[in-house]
Design a protein around this motif. Structure first.
Motif, PDB file in Angstrom:
ATOM      1  N   SER A   1     -16.385  14.746   1.171  1.00  0.00           N
ATOM      2  CA  SER A   1     -15.947  15.133   2.509  1.00  0.00           C
ATOM      3  C   SER A   1     -14.619  15.870   2.531  1.00  0.00           C
ATOM      4  CB  SER A   1     -15.837  13.881   3.389  1.00  0.00           C
ATOM      5  OG  SER A   1     -14.946  12.938   2.799  1.00  0.00           O
ATOM      6  N   LYS A   2     -13.916  15.937   1.405  1.00  0.00           N
ATOM      7  CA  LYS A   2     -12.648  16.658   1.350  1.00  0.00           C
ATOM      8  C   LYS A   2     -12.403  17.128  -0.075  1.00  0.00           C
ATOM      9  CE  LYS A   2     -10.079  12.271   1.119  1.00  0.00           C
ATOM     10  NZ  LYS A   2      -8.953  11.493   1.704  1.00  0.00           N
ATOM     11  N   VAL A   3     -11.397  17.971  -0.227  1.00  0.00           N
ATOM     12  CA  VAL A   3     -11.130  18.609  -1.520  1.00  0.00           C
ATOM     13  C   VAL A   3     -10.922  17.576  -2.615  1.00  0.00           C
ATOM     14  CG1 VAL A   3      -9.497  20.062  -2.781  1.00  0.00           C
ATOM     15  CG2 VAL A   3     -10.202  20.703  -0.468  1.00  0.00           C
ATOM     16  N   GLU A   4     -10.215  16.496  -2.303  1.00  0.00           N
ATOM     17  CA  GLU A   4      -9.908  15.484  -3.313  1.00  0.00           C
ATOM     18  C   GLU A   4     -11.158  14.830  -3.890  1.00  0.00           C
ATOM     19  OE1 GLU A   4      -5.527  13.975  -1.745  1.00  0.00           O
ATOM     20  OE2 GLU A   4      -7.311  12.822  -1.250  1.00  0.00           O
ATOM     21  N   LEU A   5     -12.270  14.933  -3.194  1.00  0.00           N
ATOM     22  CA  LEU A   5     -13.507  14.301  -3.646  1.00  0.00           C
ATOM     23  C   LEU A   5     -14.473  15.286  -4.293  1.00  0.00           C
ATOM     24  CD1 LEU A   5     -14.223  11.949  -0.600  1.00  0.00           C
ATOM     25  CD2 LEU A   5     -12.890  11.473  -2.663  1.00  0.00           C
ATOM     26  N   SER A   6     -14.026  16.497  -4.550  1.00  0.00           N
ATOM     27  CA  SER A   6     -14.933  17.535  -5.054  1.00  0.00           C
ATOM     28  C   SER A   6     -15.498  17.198  -6.432  1.00  0.00           C
ATOM     29  CB  SER A   6     -14.220  18.891  -5.095  1.00  0.00           C
ATOM     30  OG  SER A   6     -13.103  18.840  -5.974  1.00  0.00           O
ATOM     31  N   ASP A   7     -14.780  16.387  -7.221  1.00  0.00           N
ATOM     32  CA  ASP A   7     -15.271  16.003  -8.546  1.00  0.00           C
ATOM     33  C   ASP A   7     -15.666  14.533  -8.574  1.00  0.00           C
ATOM     34  OD1 ASP A   7     -16.017  16.322 -11.163  1.00  0.00           O
ATOM     35  OD2 ASP A   7     -13.984  16.278 -11.985  1.00  0.00           O
ATOM     36  N   LYS A   8     -16.115  14.015  -7.428  1.00  0.00           N
ATOM     37  CA  LYS A   8     -16.551  12.632  -7.332  1.00  0.00           C
ATOM     38  C   LYS A   8     -17.889  12.446  -8.012  1.00  0.00           C
ATOM     39  CE  LYS A   8     -18.846  11.455  -3.800  1.00  0.00           C
ATOM     40  NZ  LYS A   8     -20.105  11.029  -4.458  1.00  0.00           N
ATOM     41  N   GLY A   9     -18.028  11.348  -8.764  1.00  0.00           N
ATOM     42  CA  GLY A   9     -19.308  11.066  -9.397  1.00  0.00           C
ATOM     43  C   GLY A   9     -19.302   9.718 -10.090  1.00  0.00           C
TER      44      GLY A   9
ATOM     45  N   LYS B   1       0.828  -1.209   0.000  1.00  0.00           N
ATOM     46  CA  LYS B   1       0.000   0.000   0.000  1.00  0.00           C
ATOM     47  C   LYS B   1       0.862   1.259   0.000  1.00  0.00           C
ATOM     48  CE  LYS B   1      -3.763   2.541   0.512  1.00  0.00           C
ATOM     49  NZ  LYS B   1      -4.630   2.419   1.701  1.00  0.00           N
ATOM     50  N   ALA B   2       0.473   2.219  -0.827  1.00  0.00           N
ATOM     51  CA  ALA B   2       1.057   3.557  -0.813  1.00  0.00           C
ATOM     52  C   ALA B   2      -0.078   4.560  -0.946  1.00  0.00           C
ATOM     53  CB  ALA B   2       2.077   3.734  -1.939  1.00  0.00           C
ATOM     54  N   ALA B   3       0.186   5.807  -0.619  1.00  0.00           N
ATOM     55  CA  ALA B   3      -0.863   6.831  -0.678  1.00  0.00           C
ATOM     56  C   ALA B   3      -0.274   8.168  -1.084  1.00  0.00           C
ATOM     57  CB  ALA B   3      -1.576   6.956   0.674  1.00  0.00           C
ATOM     58  N   THR B   4      -1.061   8.901  -1.838  1.00  0.00           N
ATOM     59  CA  THR B   4      -0.697  10.256  -2.254  1.00  0.00           C
ATOM     60  C   THR B   4      -1.707  11.240  -1.669  1.00  0.00           C
ATOM     61  OG1 THR B   4      -2.049  10.116  -4.248  1.00  0.00           O
ATOM     62  CG2 THR B   4       0.250   9.400  -4.430  1.00  0.00           C
ATOM     63  N   GLY B   5      -1.449  12.526  -1.852  1.00  0.00           N
ATOM     64  CA  GLY B   5      -2.458  13.541  -1.589  1.00  0.00           C
ATOM     65  C   GLY B   5      -2.666  13.925  -0.142  1.00  0.00           C
ATOM     66  N   GLU B   6      -3.911  14.230   0.186  1.00  0.00           N
ATOM     67  CA  GLU B   6      -4.245  14.884   1.442  1.00  0.00           C
ATOM     68  C   GLU B   6      -3.915  14.063   2.686  1.00  0.00           C
ATOM     69  OE1 GLU B   6      -8.188  16.589   1.692  1.00  0.00           O
ATOM     70  OE2 GLU B   6      -8.273  16.808  -0.486  1.00  0.00           O
ATOM     71  N   ASN B   7      -4.155  12.761   2.658  1.00  0.00           N
ATOM     72  CA  ASN B   7      -4.030  11.978   3.890  1.00  0.00           C
ATOM     73  C   ASN B   7      -2.628  11.983   4.478  1.00  0.00           C
ATOM     74  OD1 ASN B   7      -6.719  11.541   3.517  1.00  0.00           O
ATOM     75  ND2 ASN B   7      -6.612   9.309   3.548  1.00  0.00           N
ATOM     76  N   PRO B   8      -1.589  11.574   3.739  1.00  0.00           N
ATOM     77  CA  PRO B   8      -0.254  11.614   4.348  1.00  0.00           C
ATOM     78  C   PRO B   8       0.206  13.028   4.687  1.00  0.00           C
ATOM     79  CG  PRO B   8      -0.123  10.982   2.019  1.00  0.00           C
ATOM     80  CD  PRO B   8      -1.560  10.943   2.405  1.00  0.00           C
ATOM     81  N   LYS B   9      -0.198  14.020   3.887  1.00  0.00           N
ATOM     82  CA  LYS B   9       0.141  15.409   4.219  1.00  0.00           C
ATOM     83  C   LYS B   9      -0.462  15.809   5.569  1.00  0.00           C
ATOM     84  CE  LYS B   9      -0.531  18.688   1.318  1.00  0.00           C
ATOM     85  NZ  LYS B   9      -1.225  19.542   0.326  1.00  0.00           N
ATOM     86  N   ARG B  10      -1.720  15.431   5.787  1.00  0.00           N
ATOM     87  CA  ARG B  10      -2.398  15.829   7.022  1.00  0.00           C
ATOM     88  C   ARG B  10      -1.848  15.077   8.233  1.00  0.00           C
ATOM     89  NH1 ARG B  10      -6.934  14.253   5.725  1.00  0.00           N
ATOM     90  NH2 ARG B  10      -7.315  12.446   7.037  1.00  0.00           N
ATOM     91  N   PHE B  11      -1.728  13.771   8.129  1.00  0.00           N
ATOM     92  CA  PHE B  11      -1.311  12.970   9.279  1.00  0.00           C
ATOM     93  C   PHE B  11       0.093  13.304   9.743  1.00  0.00           C
ATOM     94  CE2 PHE B  11      -4.941  10.262   8.349  1.00  0.00           C
ATOM     95  CZ  PHE B  11      -5.302   9.802   9.602  1.00  0.00           C
ATOM     96  N   HIS B  12       0.991  13.578   8.807  1.00  0.00           N
ATOM     97  CA  HIS B  12       2.392  13.778   9.183  1.00  0.00           C
ATOM     98  C   HIS B  12       2.805  15.242   9.141  1.00  0.00           C
ATOM     99  CE1 HIS B  12       2.982   9.480   9.467  1.00  0.00           C
ATOM    100  NE2 HIS B  12       2.289   9.375   8.353  1.00  0.00           N
ATOM    101  N   GLY B  13       2.288  15.987   8.171  1.00  0.00           N
ATOM    102  CA  GLY B  13       2.613  17.405   8.105  1.00  0.00           C
ATOM    103  C   GLY B  13       2.167  18.152   9.345  1.00  0.00           C
ATOM    104  N   GLU B  14       1.004  17.775   9.892  1.00  0.00           N
ATOM    105  CA  GLU B  14       0.518  18.436  11.097  1.00  0.00           C
ATOM    106  C   GLU B  14       1.354  18.095  12.332  1.00  0.00           C
ATOM    107  OE1 GLU B  14      -3.597  17.451  11.454  1.00  0.00           O
ATOM    108  OE2 GLU B  14      -4.230  18.777   9.806  1.00  0.00           O
ATOM    109  N   LYS B  15       2.166  17.053  12.231  1.00  0.00           N
ATOM    110  CA  LYS B  15       3.075  16.698  13.316  1.00  0.00           C
ATOM    111  C   LYS B  15       4.466  17.304  13.104  1.00  0.00           C
ATOM    112  CE  LYS B  15       0.640  12.358  14.266  1.00  0.00           C
ATOM    113  NZ  LYS B  15       0.729  10.885  14.301  1.00  0.00           N
ATOM    114  N   GLY B  16       4.572  18.151  12.086  1.00  0.00           N
ATOM    115  CA  GLY B  16       5.821  18.854  11.840  1.00  0.00           C
ATOM    116  C   GLY B  16       6.898  18.032  11.178  1.00  0.00           C
ATOM    117  N   ARG B  17       6.490  16.982  10.476  1.00  0.00           N
ATOM    118  CA  ARG B  17       7.493  16.159   9.794  1.00  0.00           C
ATOM    119  C   ARG B  17       7.053  15.918   8.348  1.00  0.00           C
ATOM    120  NH1 ARG B  17       5.740  11.440  13.723  1.00  0.00           N
ATOM    121  NH2 ARG B  17       4.148  10.352  12.498  1.00  0.00           N
ATOM    122  N   MET B  18       8.007  15.556   7.530  1.00  0.00           N
ATOM    123  CA  MET B  18       7.761  15.274   6.132  1.00  0.00           C
ATOM    124  C   MET B  18       6.830  14.062   6.009  1.00  0.00           C
ATOM    125  SD  MET B  18      10.789  14.787   3.325  1.00  0.00           S
ATOM    126  CE  MET B  18      10.473  14.837   1.568  1.00  0.00           C
ATOM    127  N   PRO B  19       5.826  14.162   5.075  1.00  0.00           N
ATOM    128  CA  PRO B  19       5.620  15.146   4.017  1.00  0.00           C
ATOM    129  C   PRO B  19       4.656  16.269   4.431  1.00  0.00           C
ATOM    130  CG  PRO B  19       4.166  13.297   3.630  1.00  0.00           C
ATOM    131  CD  PRO B  19       4.937  12.982   4.886  1.00  0.00           C
TER     132      PRO B  19
END
Length: 376
Positions: A270-278, A148-166
């Motif tokens: 529920s988040k920006v990444e889903l704004s064009d969901k359909g 499993k790997a992930a891009t976008g909002e989730n890893p940025k939020r979980f780790h960026g908010e803790k002051g570490r990369m990404p």
């Protein structure tokens, strides 16, 4: 031996079954056809008036690692201590007594892929298992089935908010590329006998050696393109998981020969990444020739709504054949288990469902679910 007579329904490969008999032996489909001779002493079920399908397959779930009804204590799907944790395995966190497995069986879902969550850039290994059983090792039919790997909002939020990369999308891609380069070096050092075993690199090496694909959470079109760029750079196999904006670049996806897991489309934006969901994403993928499966991403959408999702896909442009394949035979190919499940063919596991009516009618219910010839 068992015999199911007067079978009408879908075979999973795009063909209809009409008043055929199916013989089952040792948990496998043995013979399928009309006017079959049923051996004396065979246990026989009459499917007259019922609708037959292969067991349904959900290619992207967190069953057993994100348990229902118990809160934080059952949340074993994100090891967020680091942004890259390729050394962890979903199989080590699955509780087969999670109520979701019972819900899956009751709704005709017989096979699922269970994976880590998307908090990390690299989340760990995943596995494929049947939905019946009490010992995970006995339920598994492919382990590992991907990393499993992930891009976008989730890893940025979980780790960026803790002051570490990404902190940025650039950082997400950099971590993934760096780990792949380090793994290339590790492989060379192991061959030279100059490196000790390292679980993280061993599991990443399976991706570089094309033993398993990298399955990447990517909603937005730009994130999807980044994944395909990394695929080319390292010559690895990937699948795109979610592919919410896949309709914006379906021909480009087709050029790269990747398989797509689409969904969960029944969620709100529920988040920006889903704004064009359909639901329009699926017909666009089909038109471009991109092979796709439909997923609930359980428990984001409950596993019992896999068939509901297929119904919604038909309501919005897919044919019943395309939608059924997306949760049976094409789903099996997505997981690399098409030789065992996904369609009604001699030699494959006798996983099937008897419905009260056509399953694309929301009024119909799964009355009986079988795994390897046994009612579950």
């Amino acid at each position: 031996m068992k015999a199911i007579t007067n079978v009408t329904g879908f075979n999973g490969s795009g063909e209809n079954l009409e008043n055929v008999t199916i013989l089952i032996e040792n948990g496998k489909f043995f013979k399928i056809g009309r006017q079959l001779v049923i051996p004396e002493g065979t246990e026989t079920f009459d499917a007259q008036g019922k609708f037959f399908t292969p067991g349904l397959i959900d290619v992207h779930t967190h069953l057993g690692v994100h348990e229902e009804g118990i809160g934080k204590e059952g949340q074993d799907f994100n090891e967020t201590s680091h942004a890259a944790t390729p050394e962890v395995r979903s199989i080590d966190g699955i509780n087969p007594f999670d109520k979701g497995f019972s819900d899956a069986r009751k709704s005709g879902v017989t096979t699922v892929q269970v994976m880590p969550g998307s908090a990390n850039v690299i989340g760990g290994e995943m596995c494929v298992l049947k939905t019946a059983g009490t010992i995970v090792d006995q339920m598994v039919i492919r382990n590992p089935s991907g990393l499993k790997a992930a891009t976008g909002e989730n890893p940025k939020r979980f780790h960026g908010e803790k002051g570490r990369m990404p902190v940025t999308r650039m950082g997400v891609a950099a971590i993934l590329r760096k780990k792949l380069v380090e793994t290339e070096n590790y492989i060379a050092q192991r061959k030279a006998g100059t490196a000790d075993r390292d679980l993280a690199f061993e599991q990443l090496a399976k991706v570089l050696n094309k033993e398993v694909p990298l399955r990447v959470h990517a909603h937005r079109a730009d994130d999807i393109v980044t994944v395909l760029r990394i695929k080319r750079e390292f010559s690895i196999d990937v699948t795109i998981e979610h592919c919410t904006e896949g309709h914006l670049l379906a021909p480009f996806l087709a050029e790269h020969g990747v398989r797509v897991s689409s969904g969960p489309t029944m969620t709100p934006r529920s988040k920006v990444e889903l704004s064009d969901k359909g639901w329009y994403t699926l017909p666009a993928l089909a038109e471009a020739g991109v092979p796709f499966s439909i997923t609930t991403d359980h428990p984001v959408i409950a596993i019992e709504h896999l068939m509901t999702s297929a119904i919604m896909a038909v309501k919005n442009g897919l044919s019943e054949t395309q939608a059924m394949r997306a949760i049976t035979s094409d789903a099996a190919r997505h997981l690399g288990i098409e030789k065992r499940v996904g369609s009604v063919e001699a030699g494959k596991d006798a996983d099937f469902v008897l419905w009260s009516g056509n399953p694309f009618d929301l009024h119909s219910k799964a009355e009986k679910t079988f795994i390897e010839g046994q009612q579950v």
